[in-house]
Design an enzyme around this catalytic site. Sequence first.
Site, PDB file in Angstrom:
ATOM      1  N   HIS A   7       0.836  -1.214   0.000  1.00 33.05           N
ATOM      2  CA  HIS A   7       0.000   0.000   0.000  1.00 33.05           C
ATOM      3  C   HIS A   7       0.871   1.264   0.000  1.00 33.05           C
ATOM      4  O   HIS A   7       0.743   2.121  -0.875  1.00 33.05           O
ATOM      5  CB  HIS A   7      -0.918  -0.008   1.232  1.00 33.05           C
ATOM      6  CG  HIS A   7      -1.803   1.203   1.337  1.00 33.05           C
ATOM      7  ND1 HIS A   7      -3.113   1.215   0.911  1.00 33.05           N
ATOM      8  CD2 HIS A   7      -1.563   2.458   1.802  1.00 33.05           C
ATOM      9  CE1 HIS A   7      -3.633   2.410   1.113  1.00 33.05           C
ATOM     10  NE2 HIS A   7      -2.719   3.197   1.654  1.00 33.05           N
ATOM     11  N   GLU A   8       1.760   1.355   0.968  1.00 34.84           N
ATOM     12  CA  GLU A   8       2.607   2.554   1.040  1.00 34.84           C
ATOM     13  C   GLU A   8       3.523   2.620  -0.182  1.00 34.84           C
ATOM     14  O   GLU A   8       3.829   3.710  -0.687  1.00 34.84           O
ATOM     15  CB  GLU A   8       3.433   2.571   2.336  1.00 34.84           C
ATOM     16  CG  GLU A   8       2.607   2.601   3.635  1.00 34.84           C
ATOM     17  CD  GLU A   8       1.553   3.701   3.702  1.00 34.84           C
ATOM     18  OE1 GLU A   8       1.780   4.795   3.146  1.00 34.84           O
ATOM     19  OE2 GLU A   8       0.482   3.462   4.314  1.00 34.84           O
ATOM     20  N   HIS A  39       1.731   4.469  -2.852  1.00 30.98           N
ATOM     21  CA  HIS A  39       1.824   5.927  -2.656  1.00 30.98           C
ATOM     22  C   HIS A  39       3.193   6.431  -3.113  1.00 30.98           C
ATOM     23  O   HIS A  39       3.314   7.458  -3.769  1.00 30.98           O
ATOM     24  CB  HIS A  39       1.674   6.275  -1.172  1.00 30.98           C
ATOM     25  CG  HIS A  39       0.261   6.272  -0.662  1.00 30.98           C
ATOM     26  ND1 HIS A  39      -0.732   7.040  -1.226  1.00 30.98           N
ATOM     27  CD2 HIS A  39      -0.323   5.622   0.386  1.00 30.98           C
ATOM     28  CE1 HIS A  39      -1.865   6.854  -0.543  1.00 30.98           C
ATOM     29  NE2 HIS A  39      -1.642   6.002   0.429  1.00 30.98           N
ATOM     30  N   GLU A  50      -4.879   7.952  -3.073  1.00 30.81           N
ATOM     31  CA  GLU A  50      -5.324   6.694  -2.480  1.00 30.81           C
ATOM     32  C   GLU A  50      -5.664   5.666  -3.558  1.00 30.81           C
ATOM     33  O   GLU A  50      -5.530   4.463  -3.339  1.00 30.81           O
ATOM     34  CB  GLU A  50      -6.535   6.996  -1.579  1.00 30.81           C
ATOM     35  CG  GLU A  50      -6.791   6.011  -0.481  1.00 30.81           C
ATOM     36  CD  GLU A  50      -5.658   5.811   0.516  1.00 30.81           C
ATOM     37  OE1 GLU A  50      -4.776   6.686   0.651  1.00 30.81           O
ATOM     38  OE2 GLU A  50      -5.648   4.740   1.148  1.00 30.81           O
TER      39      GLU A  50
HETATM   40 ZN    ZN Z   1      -3.045   5.288   1.878  1.00 24.79          ZN
END
Ligand code: ZN
Length: 498
Positions: free
Chosen positions: A264-265, A268, A293
Amino acid sequence: MSEKLERFREYLNQMEQYKQIMAQLEWDMQTQTPKKGYDFKIDAITYFSGERFRIATSEETGKLFEEMAAPEEYEALDDAMKLTVRRGKRDYDRNKRVPADFYEEMVRASNVSGKAWEEAKQKSDYGLFCPHLQKMIDYTRRYVAYMEPDKEVYDTLLDMYEEGMDSAVIDRLFLQMKEELVPLFRKIMEKPEPDNGCFAGDYDINRQKELQAYLLSYIGFDKEAGVTGESEHPFTMEFGPGDVRVTNHFDRHDAVNAMFSAIHEGGHAIFEQGINPAYVKTAAVDIGMAVHESQSRFYENILGRNINFWKPVYDKVGEYLPQFRDIPLDTFYREINHVRPSFIRTAADELTYCFHIILRYELEKAIFRDGVNAEELPRLWNDKMEELLGIRPQNDAEGILQDMHWSDGSFGYFPTYLLGTIFDGMFLETMEQELGSVDTLLSDGRIGEITGWLHEKIHKHGGMRTAAETIREVCGQEMTAEPIIRYFKKKYTAIYGL
Ligand code: ZN
């Protein structure tokens, strides 16, 4: 370069240096600072952010924006600088309308409220937090009314996190999700749960970190332009496209959670690393929350929770964490897509996560549209939990007190999480039209082509476009929840044999 433009660039450079030093302090505080050093750090951050705010709202800066917005200067600028002037002037004008003493009062109240929330959550006692939450609601209302006196309060809040977004659009999208996905969830609940006993164990933290490094570079994180750290809650922090940092939280007894936080990170971070470097020191590096997101969730859910993602790398997982050698890939796949009702948003699976956000969105509307007050919120929260997920929190710590967002007045932020997921459905369908089957790309280990597509279509543009513009340009249509609904139905019908 005109003399005015030169002065404006000097101003942007000055703002950038403040941003750098504040990010540095913030990173240090979240990842390194010992407990007893906290107050020093907070002191320093407060000092620099105050200075930055003072400069950003000075008469001189106002004049600078005025000059740059005049047609003869403005028309000569490139697109990123035009955006910087437009947004900067809007924010300057907004800030100017907020009385300084009111603003200070609100910041102070928000600090007190944050502390009250922490204690209330710890003791699971909503009564301790309720009056502060009511104050934050009232302050937020007034704050927004100062900034945008002619606009509807909740729509202004939504616009602050994702420019151009309003509740008419979100209502349509979320309602569609609710109507289609609640029945899907109910059907899944009638099926037997997968057995996850084999995941219990003791996983070496250093090996987990090595696995994280492997997964990050596999998905396209450039470690020459980023580092990893540890913190209580995982986050991504950018200093510029050449220095993007991600953190994770490791648990000896659960290796799966950290793997998905890493992905997830990583999503980003890959976005931030991919921004056109020419945008540094302009507003084009500031990306809307929903679009941001959408990228972390694309990697985490659309790619990471696809069985084909793991086919080329699952042996590696077993090399780093030998316990996984005894867990068949199918069992792993079932577990990372294990749908179950849960009270806590951050622990929710991909499908029920949507309901956690819809709940918060509906409550925020109830607050700012229908004037519901803080006292009534826990009951509303629990009712909605029952309506959407079929469970009722036994205490407020696992209900309304779980998130910190409202304690500092971050209303309007939650919906961006689900908008990101909705965009992902659209990106996935467009990507498959242009690149072919994502399942095939993933199982062939050609994830680089996927990252390449996202880079061209989304990452390199940074914050140049609004979410609506991004969707229109990438997908050739307006926002719709239909693709993500199709995705959920197809995926979970297959997994649960519905
Ligand atoms: Zn996030």
